[in-house]
Design a protein around this motif. Structure first.
Motif, PDB file in Angstrom:
ATOM      1  N   ASN A 126       0.831  -1.065  -0.208  1.00 48.05           N
ATOM      2  CA  ASN A 126       0.006  -0.013  -0.084  1.00 48.05           C
ATOM      3  C   ASN A 126       0.759   1.020  -0.032  1.00 48.05           C
ATOM      4  OD1 ASN A 126      -2.413  -1.624   0.047  1.00 48.05           O
ATOM      5  ND2 ASN A 126      -2.119  -1.925   2.359  1.00 48.05           N
ATOM      6  N   ASP A 127       2.081   0.901   0.002  1.00 46.91           N
ATOM      7  CA  ASP A 127       3.059   2.284   0.150  1.00 46.91           C
ATOM      8  C   ASP A 127       3.449   2.512  -0.920  1.00 46.91           C
ATOM      9  OD1 ASP A 127       5.457   3.966   0.430  1.00 46.91           O
ATOM     10  OD2 ASP A 127       6.199   2.795   2.052  1.00 46.91           O
ATOM     11  N   ASN A 128       3.336   3.764  -1.698  1.00 49.26           N
ATOM     12  CA  ASN A 128       3.477   4.140  -3.055  1.00 49.26           C
ATOM     13  C   ASN A 128       5.001   3.791  -3.464  1.00 49.26           C
ATOM     14  OD1 ASN A 128       0.875   5.141  -3.862  1.00 49.26           O
ATOM     15  ND2 ASN A 128       1.636   7.277  -3.125  1.00 49.26           N
ATOM     16  N   LYS A 129       5.977   3.981  -2.441  1.00 50.79           N
ATOM     17  CA  LYS A 129       7.146   3.349  -2.851  1.00 50.79           C
ATOM     18  C   LYS A 129       7.183   2.160  -3.464  1.00 50.79           C
ATOM     19  CE  LYS A 129      11.492   3.048  -0.036  1.00 50.79           C
ATOM     20  NZ  LYS A 129      11.931   3.206   1.578  1.00 50.79           N
ATOM     21  N   TYR A 130       6.631   1.033  -2.995  1.00 51.43           N
ATOM     22  CA  TYR A 130       6.418  -0.131  -3.477  1.00 51.43           C
ATOM     23  C   TYR A 130       5.532  -0.593  -4.538  1.00 51.43           C
ATOM     24  CZ  TYR A 130       9.526  -0.199   0.355  1.00 51.43           C
ATOM     25  OH  TYR A 130      10.794   0.134   1.256  1.00 51.43           O
ATOM     26  N   ALA A 131       4.913   0.503  -5.092  1.00 53.05           N
ATOM     27  CA  ALA A 131       3.555   0.299  -5.823  1.00 53.05           C
ATOM     28  C   ALA A 131       3.910  -0.485  -7.094  1.00 53.05           C
ATOM     29  CB  ALA A 131       3.149   1.708  -6.485  1.00 53.05           C
ATOM     30  N   ASN A 132       4.944  -0.535  -7.650  1.00 52.66           N
ATOM     31  CA  ASN A 132       5.340  -1.159  -8.832  1.00 52.66           C
ATOM     32  C   ASN A 132       5.368  -2.675  -8.607  1.00 52.66           C
ATOM     33  OD1 ASN A 132       5.896   0.851 -10.525  1.00 52.66           O
ATOM     34  ND2 ASN A 132       8.275   0.887 -10.319  1.00 52.66           N
ATOM     35  N   LEU A 133       5.212  -3.136  -7.408  1.00 47.04           N
ATOM     36  CA  LEU A 133       5.307  -4.674  -7.164  1.00 47.04           C
ATOM     37  C   LEU A 133       3.581  -5.045  -7.316  1.00 47.04           C
ATOM     38  CD1 LEU A 133       7.342  -6.544  -6.620  1.00 47.04           C
ATOM     39  CD2 LEU A 133       7.177  -6.265  -4.215  1.00 47.04           C
ATOM     40  N   ASN A 134       2.818  -4.305  -7.383  1.00 45.96           N
ATOM     41  CA  ASN A 134       1.413  -4.698  -7.482  1.00 45.96           C
ATOM     42  C   ASN A 134       0.890  -5.086  -8.945  1.00 45.96           C
ATOM     43  OD1 ASN A 134       0.697  -4.294  -4.651  1.00 45.96           O
ATOM     44  ND2 ASN A 134       0.543  -1.899  -5.244  1.00 45.96           N
ATOM     45  N   GLN A 135       2.108  -4.863 -10.019  1.00 50.02           N
ATOM     46  CA  GLN A 135       1.570  -5.360 -11.315  1.00 50.02           C
ATOM     47  C   GLN A 135       2.792  -6.362 -11.841  1.00 50.02           C
ATOM     48  OE1 GLN A 135       1.979  -1.628 -13.502  1.00 50.02           O
ATOM     49  NE2 GLN A 135       4.107  -1.173 -12.976  1.00 50.02           N
ATOM     50  N   LYS A 136       2.225  -7.077 -12.520  1.00 45.76           N
ATOM     51  CA  LYS A 136       3.282  -8.247 -13.026  1.00 45.76           C
ATOM     52  C   LYS A 136       4.131  -7.531 -13.929  1.00 45.76           C
ATOM     53  CE  LYS A 136      -0.685 -11.748 -13.609  1.00 45.76           C
ATOM     54  NZ  LYS A 136      -1.271 -12.478 -14.481  1.00 45.76           N
ATOM     55  N   GLY A 137       5.395  -8.249 -13.632  1.00 42.21           N
ATOM     56  CA  GLY A 137       6.625  -7.476 -14.314  1.00 42.21           C
ATOM     57  C   GLY A 137       7.109  -6.401 -13.507  1.00 42.21           C
ATOM     58  N   GLY A 138       6.468  -5.863 -12.492  1.00 40.10           N
ATOM     59  CA  GLY A 138       6.963  -4.792 -11.778  1.00 40.10           C
ATOM     60  C   GLY A 138       8.219  -5.245 -10.674  1.00 40.10           C
ATOM     61  N   TYR A 139       9.094  -4.343 -10.378  1.00 40.53           N
ATOM     62  CA  TYR A 139      10.019  -4.666  -9.325  1.00 40.53           C
ATOM     63  C   TYR A 139      10.446  -3.513  -8.370  1.00 40.53           C
ATOM     64  CZ  TYR A 139      13.291  -2.740 -12.663  1.00 40.53           C
ATOM     65  OH  TYR A 139      13.898  -2.004 -13.534  1.00 40.53           O
ATOM     66  N   VAL A 140      10.802  -3.749  -7.184  1.00 38.08           N
ATOM     67  CA  VAL A 140      11.203  -2.625  -6.309  1.00 38.08           C
ATOM     68  C   VAL A 140      12.577  -2.809  -5.571  1.00 38.08           C
ATOM     69  CG1 VAL A 140       8.888  -1.864  -6.002  1.00 38.08           C
ATOM     70  CG2 VAL A 140       9.960  -3.540  -4.548  1.00 38.08           C
ATOM     71  N   TYR A 141      13.283  -1.928  -5.052  1.00 39.13           N
ATOM     72  CA  TYR A 141      14.494  -2.324  -4.374  1.00 39.13           C
ATOM     73  C   TYR A 141      14.195  -1.973  -3.016  1.00 39.13           C
ATOM     74  CZ  TYR A 141      16.450  -1.965  -9.055  1.00 39.13           C
ATOM     75  OH  TYR A 141      16.678  -2.184 -10.253  1.00 39.13           O
ATOM     76  N   ASN A 142      14.761  -2.414  -2.233  1.00 40.42           N
ATOM     77  CA  ASN A 142      14.814  -2.435  -0.616  1.00 40.42           C
ATOM     78  C   ASN A 142      16.041  -3.149   0.113  1.00 40.42           C
ATOM     79  OD1 ASN A 142      13.528  -1.101   1.850  1.00 40.42           O
ATOM     80  ND2 ASN A 142      13.088  -2.879   2.371  1.00 40.42           N
ATOM     81  N   ASN A 143      16.878  -2.397   0.844  1.00 38.29           N
ATOM     82  CA  ASN A 143      17.904  -3.238   1.657  1.00 38.29           C
ATOM     83  C   ASN A 143      18.997  -3.962   0.880  1.00 38.29           C
ATOM     84  OD1 ASN A 143      17.095  -1.895   4.180  1.00 38.29           O
ATOM     85  ND2 ASN A 143      16.513  -3.715   5.084  1.00 38.29           N
ATOM     86  N   GLY A 144      19.095  -3.579  -0.395  1.00 38.49           N
ATOM     87  CA  GLY A 144      20.113  -4.539  -1.138  1.00 38.49           C
ATOM     88  C   GLY A 144      19.600  -5.560  -1.843  1.00 38.49           C
ATOM     89  N   VAL A 145      18.293  -5.646  -1.972  1.00 37.30           N
ATOM     90  CA  VAL A 145      17.594  -6.598  -2.439  1.00 37.30           C
ATOM     91  C   VAL A 145      16.602  -6.117  -3.460  1.00 37.30           C
ATOM     92  CG1 VAL A 145      15.674  -8.456  -2.024  1.00 37.30           C
ATOM     93  CG2 VAL A 145      17.405  -8.106  -0.091  1.00 37.30           C
TER      94      VAL A 145
END
Ligand code: FES
Length: 148
Positions: free
Chosen positions: A54-73
């Motif tokens: 629900n955090d906009n920072k990770y919104a890309n992960l809500n769609q197929k093919g999307g990706y995000v970064y966090n903590n070196g991952v």
């Protein structure tokens, strides 16, 4: 009160300055040499964090093919709707990798290394696999836990 002055001859001055400059250059070289061997692709210590979809920072992960970064991952959602996570630094020289959903692989644009969804090397020059992490999605809470 008496002022004191000390003098230094030319040879002593250059010896002291030379030693100081040499020490500074050596420390810079050692730091630089460490980096030139490539950044450690594995985040330091155990990985265990939770992100909110629900955090906009990770919104890309809500769609197929999307990706995000966090903590070196890097966390990606495949076209098959699976969440996967691997270390985000290329094992060649540490460049941040991306996820290419069309070919279902992680890719480093720096020199063209590619990795499968398990983190294994598909294309060199990288020779070491990325570190793969466990992913646990909680659809009710809208959160994703990534852990070692
Ligand atoms: S840094 Fe990734 S291929 Fe060279």
């Amino acid at each position: 009160m008496e002022a004191t002055t000390t003098t230094m001859d030319r040879h002593e001055f250059f010896r002291l300055v030379g030693t100081s400059v040499g020490a500074i250059m050596l420390s810079r070289c050692l730091a630089g040499c460490t980096k030139s061997n490539g950044a450690d692709p594995t985040p330091a210590g155990a990985v265990d964090f939770t992100i909110s979809l629900n955090d906009n920072k990770y919104a890309n992960l809500n769609q197929k093919g999307g990706y995000v970064y966090n903590n070196g991952v890097i966390i990606a959602r495949t076209q098959a709707d699976q969440l996967i996570a691997v270390s985000s630094a290329c094992t060649h020289e540490g460049t941040l990798i991306t996820f290419q959903s069309a070919s279902n692989r992680f890719y480093c644009a720096n020199h063209g290394s590619a990795f499968d969804t398990e983190g294994k090397v598909l294309n060199s020059p990288a020779t070491r696999a990325l570190t793969k992490y466990n992913v646990l999605a909680d659809k009710t809470a809208g959160s994703v836990r990534v852990y070692s």
